[in-house]
Design a protein around this motif. Structure first.
Motif, PDB file in Angstrom:
ATOM      1  N   HIS A 389       0.853  -1.194   0.000  1.00 40.89           N
ATOM      2  CA  HIS A 389       0.000   0.000   0.000  1.00 40.89           C
ATOM      3  C   HIS A 389       0.889   1.244   0.000  1.00 40.89           C
ATOM      4  O   HIS A 389       1.947   1.260   0.649  1.00 40.89           O
ATOM      5  CB  HIS A 389      -0.896  -0.007   1.239  1.00 40.89           C
ATOM      6  N   PRO A 390       0.506   2.302  -0.721  1.00 41.91           N
ATOM      7  CA  PRO A 390       1.348   3.510  -0.776  1.00 41.91           C
ATOM      8  C   PRO A 390       1.769   4.040   0.586  1.00 41.91           C
ATOM      9  O   PRO A 390       2.881   4.562   0.742  1.00 41.91           O
ATOM     10  CB  PRO A 390       0.459   4.508  -1.521  1.00 41.91           C
ATOM     11  N   SER A 394       8.532   2.562   1.418  1.00 38.01           N
ATOM     12  CA  SER A 394       9.685   3.334   1.884  1.00 38.01           C
ATOM     13  C   SER A 394       9.669   4.704   1.216  1.00 38.01           C
ATOM     14  O   SER A 394       9.011   4.913   0.185  1.00 38.01           O
ATOM     15  CB  SER A 394      10.977   2.604   1.537  1.00 38.01           C
ATOM     16  N   GLU A 395      10.402   5.643   1.774  1.00 35.34           N
ATOM     17  CA  GLU A 395      10.422   6.995   1.210  1.00 35.34           C
ATOM     18  C   GLU A 395      10.920   7.010  -0.237  1.00 35.34           C
ATOM     19  O   GLU A 395      10.323   7.688  -1.091  1.00 35.34           O
ATOM     20  CB  GLU A 395      11.279   7.915   2.083  1.00 35.34           C
ATOM     21  N   LEU A 400       9.385   7.435  -6.115  1.00 35.69           N
ATOM     22  CA  LEU A 400       9.405   6.852  -7.457  1.00 35.69           C
ATOM     23  C   LEU A 400       8.007   6.665  -8.027  1.00 35.69           C
ATOM     24  O   LEU A 400       7.781   6.870  -9.227  1.00 35.69           O
ATOM     25  CB  LEU A 400      10.132   5.505  -7.435  1.00 35.69           C
ATOM     26  N   PHE A 401       7.072   6.254  -7.174  1.00 38.75           N
ATOM     27  CA  PHE A 401       5.729   5.959  -7.660  1.00 38.75           C
ATOM     28  C   PHE A 401       4.732   7.063  -7.320  1.00 38.75           C
ATOM     29  O   PHE A 401       3.531   6.902  -7.527  1.00 38.75           O
ATOM     30  CB  PHE A 401       5.261   4.614  -7.096  1.00 38.75           C
ATOM     31  N   GLY A 402       5.248   8.190  -6.827  1.00 39.14           N
ATOM     32  CA  GLY A 402       4.372   9.304  -6.473  1.00 39.14           C
ATOM     33  C   GLY A 402       3.812  10.024  -7.678  1.00 39.14           C
ATOM     34  O   GLY A 402       2.725  10.614  -7.611  1.00 39.14           O
ATOM     35  N   ARG A 406       8.191   8.670 -13.430  1.00 39.38           N
ATOM     36  CA  ARG A 406       9.454   8.787 -12.702  1.00 39.38           C
ATOM     37  C   ARG A 406      10.304   7.523 -12.802  1.00 39.38           C
ATOM     38  O   ARG A 406      11.514   7.579 -12.579  1.00 39.38           O
ATOM     39  CB  ARG A 406       9.180   9.101 -11.228  1.00 39.38           C
ATOM     40  N   ILE A 407       9.683   6.405 -13.103  1.00 43.17           N
ATOM     41  CA  ILE A 407      10.415   5.147 -13.182  1.00 43.17           C
ATOM     42  C   ILE A 407       9.947   4.361 -14.402  1.00 43.17           C
ATOM     43  O   ILE A 407       8.756   4.310 -14.704  1.00 43.17           O
ATOM     44  CB  ILE A 407      10.237   4.310 -11.887  1.00 43.17           C
ATOM     45  N   ARG A 408      10.890   3.806 -15.119  1.00 42.58           N
ATOM     46  CA  ARG A 408      10.602   2.929 -16.252  1.00 42.58           C
ATOM     47  C   ARG A 408      10.935   1.501 -15.821  1.00 42.58           C
ATOM     48  O   ARG A 408      12.040   1.230 -15.337  1.00 42.58           O
ATOM     49  CB  ARG A 408      11.464   3.314 -17.458  1.00 42.58           C
TER      50      ARG A 408
END
Length: 505
Positions: A389-390, A394-395, A400-402, A406-408
């Protein structure tokens, strides 16, 4: 046999074990029906009739001395060991009894006796000998064993400048250079949550399984009997990864298919081509490709590339690439090089949603790079309803998933590892925003599964060429590295100066 205690179904089966006879052979030896022997296995507390007791007395009296010694050994009370009280170990012992057609409790006694005899220094010495067998030797041996590959299939290789890197990964042209997004093109689905059948163990396989448990206990190797996704079918086309999954358990794999690695390496150390378990479980290419009718566990591993700004000491802007040396405490690929993260494909809380390959890769990032011990099932029990769950991330993962983009995360290929029949999904994880490494690079720290963590620059062609040629790689690790570098070369722009890599089968 002690005349006071007499024979039971269990002790009769122990005589059978000491004689190393099948049910049919033991029945013929005693001059009785096979059903009677089968009944002893099913009812270990059953007391045979007096005339049957006499037959068993005679069989023991007339047995050669080695048989009597083995019977005495298997009939002696096994010393208790606190390590055998572990819940996961109990599950493994029950599994071994069931799949070996042993009376209940036999596996516990067998492992207890073997544990007393284990010399941990000898095991460490064996580990050192195994470590000297390099990736190329393993790949060559497996390519020779599986020389009957059907048309269109081959073992993955790559040409780097004037050298060739060969692996034991069975693949197909349609399975390579997928460029499949693990957000939109990952379509794996669970078809059944009921554990599939596992092959019955013959005497040799049961003995190897018992020895594996004894050695794992002696070396304190973590063996946790959690669910695994087994691959039932694969459908890869047009950059989409699709397939069907079932459920198995880790002990099914650890006591069968995972034994093939040690067996092969030991045969290479000895210089004697003896692989009875491989001959039984994975005898030819047809068996490797027969996914629905064998246990095909596996997972995913990915090359991570984090963007960094230019640096007066390091040079122009680049990506930092991470490589791990696997710990000696992991079940497979111990002491070998691999990309990171790397993990078995297995569910956490949601059997269906966790079936996506990307779900395992995200979990392994949290566990292996950002220190989430609570999702490591070898360290802690899973009690959270939604461990990913968001609010629990971890920070670094929240960052990254905010926001989208941001992430591939991509799958770069697919293959079947001839070492143990595992399915392998190599991947590439790229973070383009330099701010991530500036913020969180200092928090990246491998967990217990790694002995150490190395970093390489995506612009250091010479060191990367040397890295590719290192014979300490695991075959799946080298497969993932090569496919990841090929894809990074396509998308990395000025941040990369990579060796030219031409993949082939």
């Amino acid at each position: 046999m002690n005349a006071v205690s007499g024979w039971t179904g269990e002790t009769a089966c122990r005589l059978q074990s000491a004689l190393r006879m099948s049910n049919e052979a033991f029945a013929e030896h005693l001059g009785i029906g096979v059903r009677t022997v089968a009944g002893w296995h099913q009812k270990p507390t059953l007391r045979p009739k007096p005339e049957m007791q006499q037959l068993l007395d005679t069989a023991l009296e007339q047995a050669p001395s080695p048989v009597k010694e083995r019977f005495s050994a298997v009939s002696s009370p096994a010393p208790e060991d606190d390590r055998l009280a572990d819940a996961h170990l109990r599950a493994a012992l029950e599994w071994l009894d069931e799949h070996s057609d042993w009376p209940s409790g036999t596996a516990r006694d067998e492992v207890s006796r073997r544990l007393v005899q284990v010399d941990t220094q000898q095991l460490r010495d064996r580990g050192n000998r195994r470590a000297r067998v390099n990736q190329r030797q393993v790949a060559d041996a497996l390519r020779a064993y599986y020389s009957d590959l059907p048309e269109g299939y081959g073992c993955y290789s790559a040409c780097i400048d004037d050298t060739v890197a060969a692996t034991s990964i069975l693949t197909h042209a349609d399975w390579l250079d997928l460029r499949a997004s693990l957000f939109t093109d990952d379509r794996f689905r669970l078809t059944s949550a009921t554990p599939g059948p596992t092959a019955r163990l013959d005497a040799e396989a049961a003995s190897r399984a018992a020895q594996r448990l004894a050695e794992s206990l002696a070396l304190r190797t973590k063996l946790v009997n959690m669910p695994l996704y087994r691959l039932l079918g694969i459908d890869i086309a047009d950059g989409k990864i699709d397939g069907t999954l079932g459920i198995s358990h880790f002990v099914d794999y650890a006591l069968t298919m995972d034994l093939l690695e040690g067996e092969l390496v030991d045969s290479l150390v000895a210089g004697v081509p003896s692989t009875p378990l491989r001959d039984r479980y994975l005898p030819d290419a047809a068996a490797v490709l027969d996914l629905p009718n064998r246990l095909c566990a596996g997972g995913t591993l990915a090359l991570c590339a984090f963007a960094r700004p230019a640096d007066p000491f390091r040079g122009p802007a680049d990506y930092v690439l991470l490589v791990q040396e696997r710990s000696g405490h992991v079940v497979n690929a111990a002491r070998r090089l691999a990309v990171i993260p790397k993990g078995f494909h297995q569910p956490m809380a949601d059997l269906r949603a966790d079936g996506r390959i990307g779900a395992t890769l995200r979990r392994e990032m949290e566990e292996e790079l950002f220190g989430r011990d609570d999702i490591d099932n070898t360290v802690a029990h899973q009690r959270a309803a939604d461990p990913m769950h968001p609010s629990r991330l971890s920070e670094p993962m929240q960052w990254l998933f905010g926001e989208p983009g941001r992430i591939r995360m991509e799958s770069t290929g697919f293959g079947l590892n001839l070492m143990s029949g595992n399915y392998e999904f190599p991947g590439l994880i790229v973070v383009e925003d330099e701010d991530f490494w500036a913020r969180y690079g200092g928090l990246v720290e491998a967990n217990w599964e790694s002995a150490n963590l190395r970093q390489y620059s995506s612009r250091d062609r010479a060191l990367l060429t040397d890295l590719i040629g290192d014979v300490a790689w695991s075959n799946e690790g080298l497969f993932a590295l090569l496919q990841g570098l090929r894809r990074l070369g396509e998308i990395g722009g000025d941040r990369v100066d990579l060796p030219a890599i031409e993949g082939e089968i």
